[in-house]
Design an enzyme around this catalytic site. Structure first.
Site, PDB file in Angstrom:
ATOM      1  N   LYS A 114       0.791  -1.223   0.000  1.00  0.00           N
ATOM      2  CA  LYS A 114       0.000   0.000   0.000  1.00  0.00           C
ATOM      3  C   LYS A 114       0.831   1.286   0.000  1.00  0.00           C
ATOM      4  O   LYS A 114       0.455   2.264  -0.622  1.00  0.00           O
ATOM      5  CB  LYS A 114      -0.924  -0.015   1.215  1.00  0.00           C
ATOM      6  CG  LYS A 114      -1.919  -1.170   1.120  1.00  0.00           C
ATOM      7  CD  LYS A 114      -3.150  -0.973   1.938  1.00  0.00           C
ATOM      8  CE  LYS A 114      -2.984  -1.393   3.353  1.00  0.00           C
ATOM      9  NZ  LYS A 114      -4.284  -1.597   4.033  1.00  0.00           N
ATOM     10  N   GLU A 126      -1.311  -1.688   9.691  1.00  0.00           N
ATOM     11  CA  GLU A 126      -0.777  -0.782   8.656  1.00  0.00           C
ATOM     12  C   GLU A 126      -1.692   0.422   8.459  1.00  0.00           C
ATOM     13  O   GLU A 126      -1.215   1.513   8.133  1.00  0.00           O
ATOM     14  CB  GLU A 126      -0.564  -1.551   7.347  1.00  0.00           C
ATOM     15  CG  GLU A 126       0.621  -2.506   7.450  1.00  0.00           C
ATOM     16  CD  GLU A 126       0.854  -3.328   6.187  1.00  0.00           C
ATOM     17  OE1 GLU A 126       0.707  -2.796   5.085  1.00  0.00           O
ATOM     18  OE2 GLU A 126       1.184  -4.527   6.336  1.00  0.00           O
ATOM     19  N   HIS A 161      -1.195   5.082   9.549  1.00  0.00           N
ATOM     20  CA  HIS A 161      -1.488   6.328   8.810  1.00  0.00           C
ATOM     21  C   HIS A 161      -2.177   7.363   9.683  1.00  0.00           C
ATOM     22  O   HIS A 161      -2.411   8.492   9.243  1.00  0.00           O
ATOM     23  CB  HIS A 161      -2.412   6.022   7.616  1.00  0.00           C
ATOM     24  CG  HIS A 161      -1.750   5.260   6.517  1.00  0.00           C
ATOM     25  ND1 HIS A 161      -1.020   5.867   5.527  1.00  0.00           N
ATOM     26  CD2 HIS A 161      -1.717   3.943   6.251  1.00  0.00           C
ATOM     27  CE1 HIS A 161      -0.560   4.947   4.694  1.00  0.00           C
ATOM     28  NE2 HIS A 161      -0.974   3.765   5.109  1.00  0.00           N
TER      29      HIS A 161
HETATM   30  P1  NAD Z   1      -2.518 -11.003   8.477  1.00  0.00           P
HETATM   31  O1  NAD Z   1      -1.921 -10.342   9.667  1.00  0.00           O
HETATM   32  O2  NAD Z   1      -3.936 -11.484   8.600  1.00  0.00           O
HETATM   33  O3  NAD Z   1      -1.637 -12.254   8.036  1.00  0.00           O
HETATM   34  C1  NAD Z   1      -0.264 -12.153   7.793  1.00  0.00           C
HETATM   35  C2  NAD Z   1       0.273 -13.540   7.455  1.00  0.00           C
HETATM   36  O4  NAD Z   1       1.663 -13.386   7.111  1.00  0.00           O
HETATM   37  C3  NAD Z   1       0.221 -14.553   8.604  1.00  0.00           C
HETATM   38  O5  NAD Z   1      -0.110 -15.816   8.081  1.00  0.00           O
HETATM   39  C4  NAD Z   1       1.657 -14.575   9.122  1.00  0.00           C
HETATM   40  O6  NAD Z   1       2.000 -15.821   9.708  1.00  0.00           O
HETATM   41  C5  NAD Z   1       2.418 -14.365   7.825  1.00  0.00           C
HETATM   42  N1  NAD Z   1       3.768 -13.876   8.040  1.00  0.00           N
HETATM   43  C6  NAD Z   1       4.175 -12.839   8.826  1.00  0.00           C
HETATM   44  N2  NAD Z   1       5.525 -12.734   8.795  1.00  0.00           N
HETATM   45  C7  NAD Z   1       5.976 -13.725   7.988  1.00  0.00           C
HETATM   46  C8  NAD Z   1       7.266 -14.160   7.581  1.00  0.00           C
HETATM   47  N3  NAD Z   1       8.378 -13.532   7.984  1.00  0.00           N
HETATM   48  N4  NAD Z   1       7.361 -15.232   6.747  1.00  0.00           N
HETATM   49  C9  NAD Z   1       6.254 -15.878   6.329  1.00  0.00           C
HETATM   50  N5  NAD Z   1       5.000 -15.510   6.682  1.00  0.00           N
HETATM   51  C10 NAD Z   1       4.866 -14.454   7.500  1.00  0.00           C
HETATM   52  O7  NAD Z   1      -2.358 -10.008   7.224  1.00  0.00           O
HETATM   53  P2  NAD Z   1      -3.498  -9.441   6.269  1.00  0.00           P
HETATM   54  O8  NAD Z   1      -4.402  -8.553   7.078  1.00  0.00           O
HETATM   55  O9  NAD Z   1      -4.060 -10.553   5.463  1.00  0.00           O
HETATM   56  O10 NAD Z   1      -2.672  -8.426   5.319  1.00  0.00           O
HETATM   57  C11 NAD Z   1      -1.677  -8.830   4.399  1.00  0.00           C
HETATM   58  C12 NAD Z   1      -1.185  -7.635   3.608  1.00  0.00           C
HETATM   59  O11 NAD Z   1      -2.160  -7.206   2.660  1.00  0.00           O
HETATM   60  C13 NAD Z   1      -0.867  -6.393   4.451  1.00  0.00           C
HETATM   61  O12 NAD Z   1       0.410  -5.910   4.122  1.00  0.00           O
HETATM   62  C14 NAD Z   1      -1.922  -5.397   4.037  1.00  0.00           C
HETATM   63  O13 NAD Z   1      -1.511  -4.056   4.108  1.00  0.00           O
HETATM   64  C15 NAD Z   1      -2.174  -5.805   2.608  1.00  0.00           C
HETATM   65  N6  NAD Z   1      -3.474  -5.284   2.132  1.00  0.00           N
HETATM   66  C16 NAD Z   1      -3.520  -4.618   0.958  1.00  0.00           C
HETATM   67  C17 NAD Z   1      -4.718  -4.101   0.497  1.00  0.00           C
HETATM   68  C18 NAD Z   1      -4.781  -3.363  -0.814  1.00  0.00           C
HETATM   69  O14 NAD Z   1      -5.867  -2.968  -1.230  1.00  0.00           O
HETATM   70  N7  NAD Z   1      -3.694  -3.128  -1.517  1.00  0.00           N
HETATM   71  C19 NAD Z   1      -5.881  -4.259   1.232  1.00  0.00           C
HETATM   72  C20 NAD Z   1      -5.811  -4.975   2.418  1.00  0.00           C
HETATM   73  C21 NAD Z   1      -4.600  -5.486   2.854  1.00  0.00           C
END
Ligand code: NAD
Length: 344
Positions: A137, A207, A211
């Site tokens: 993002k 995240e 902001h």
């Molecule tokens: P979450 O916290 O629910 O899950 C994160 C996952 O990553 C977990 O399974 C965790 O075990 C794993 N993880 C963490 N560190 C790790 C590592 N070093 N190695 C391997 N796996 C690891 O996360 P989420 O809420 O699903 O969000 C994921 C990403 O998606 C975030 O960065 C978020 O900002 C992004 N996102 C983007 C948008 C968009 O529109 N662009 C919208 C929503 C979320």
């Protein structure tokens, strides 16, 4: 002759990827799990590799989404699925083991803000070749990836960055909406997100908190779950975000649509109600060649969830990336410069 050519084009467009492509998901939290359910409905792509922070799984025959999610909920990691593959370096190990995977969706937290770039470095160091897609993002995070473009190109990696909802789907919509204008004055992205509980999307919520006035990425990363819950209790579960540092700006600038300072992103996240607090939309204002001022608006349906609007585009861009990769086009591409393909 023309008819024969058309028949060939249509035949190849029926199945442009050929045999189902092996796809992996890195990060198996809220978005990673939703992504596995999206893939379960597809025939062109097959989920064969998953990693989270504590473990990983690989099966070239395919991984079942429901079983993987249930196992992860029961044991706290995907690593318990079949062979109990637990590790402190899951991504590194999975890259080496999952030789058949052609593309990965990186559904990982970008905490710290340099984490995704360090994951890209791991793929480079492993000599891996294929397609990577992220849904990052922040502007500064996408800029880090852009600096890796030459290295990724030299290694034979096609990296699609900023390919979620915003940035991603809405940035691409802005690039399309801009076509009516000879001059683009502003791009305003406003999102509404409703989720039933914040724990399902811990990284996303942290995240977003980063902001808010008085917070930054490091402060949000350092917050305990209790501290996040206490903050949300004070705001009645709502996060109201304005003038976010979102990579839609650099992506639209790079695509030649408008300067980055004309792009604004904000929105409301309700962490206690799956209903969207407002309709997600992008408004592109500009001047036509006749001198008329106007605004083109693209609004998402209120029933489309954040997960649907992130995972759908991520795999659409993965498919586009695979087609680019097979044509020998490597390096970094953003969601604003390539059309996503529809995955069947
Ligand atoms: P979450 O916290 O629910 O899950 C994160 C996952 O990553 C977990 O399974 C965790 O075990 C794993 N993880 C963490 N560190 C790790 C590592 N070093 N190695 C391997 N796996 C690891 O996360 P989420 O809420 O699903 O969000 C994921 C990403 O998606 C975030 O960065 C978020 O900002 C992004 N996102 C983007 C948008 C968009 O529109 N662009 C919208 C929503 C979320």
């Amino acid at each position: 002759m023309v008819q024969q050519h058309m028949t060939q084009v249509l035949a190849s467009s029926n199945n442009p990827l050929g045999a189902p492509v092996q796809v992996g998901i890195l990060g198996f939290g809220g978005l990673g799990q939703a992504a596995s359910r999206v893939l379960a409905l597809k025939t062109e792509m097959k989920l064969t590799a998953i990693a989270d922070q504590k473990g990983y799984a690989y099966n070239p025959q395919g991984l079942n989404a429901d079983i993987s999610i249930a196992s992860c909920h029961a044991h706290g990691s995907i690593g318990y699925l079949d062979d109990d593959i637990l590790s402190n370096d899951t991504i590194h190990e999975l890259i080496r083991r999952a030789s058949g995977v052609e593309g990965y969706f990186l559904a990982l937290p970008n905490l710290p803000n340099t984490f995704m770039a360090s994951v890209a470095q791991q793929f480079i160091e492993a000599g891996w070749q294929g397609v990577l897609v992220d849904a990052m993002k922040r502007t500064s995070a996408v800029e880090q990836l852009l600096t890796l473009s030459d290295e990724l190109k030299a290694c034979g990696i096609t990296y699609m960055t900023g390919c979620g909802a915003t940035p991603g789907l809405l940035t691409a919509a802005a690039a399309l909406a801009a076509q009516s204008f000879s001059e683009v004055h502003s791009v305003q992205i406003t999102f509404g997100v409703g989720i039933a509980n914040w724990e399902a999307y811990r990284a996303t919520i942290r995240e977003d908190i980063a902001h808010m006035p008085g917070y930054d990425v490091e402060a949000a990363r350092a917050m305990t779950d209790d501290e996040v819950a206490a903050l949300l209790a004070r705001t009645n579960g709502l996060l109201t975000l304005e003038n976010m540092e979102h990579a839609d700006d650099v992506m639209l600038e790079l695509a030649g649509i408008c300067d980055r300072d004309r792009v604004t992103v904000g929105g409301v996240v309700d962490t206690r109600n799956p209903k969207k607090p407002l309709s997600t939309n992008v408004r592109v204002t500009g001047r036509t060649f006749e001198g008329k001022l106007s605004t083109n608006t693209f609004t998402l349906g209120d029933e489309t969830s954040m997960a649907a609007n992130v995972c759908g585009p991520a795999f659409g861009y993965l498919k586009a990336g695979i087609e680019l990769h097979r044509r020998g086009l490597h390096g970094v591409f953003t969601a604003a410069e390539v059309m996503p393909k529809f995955v069947r």
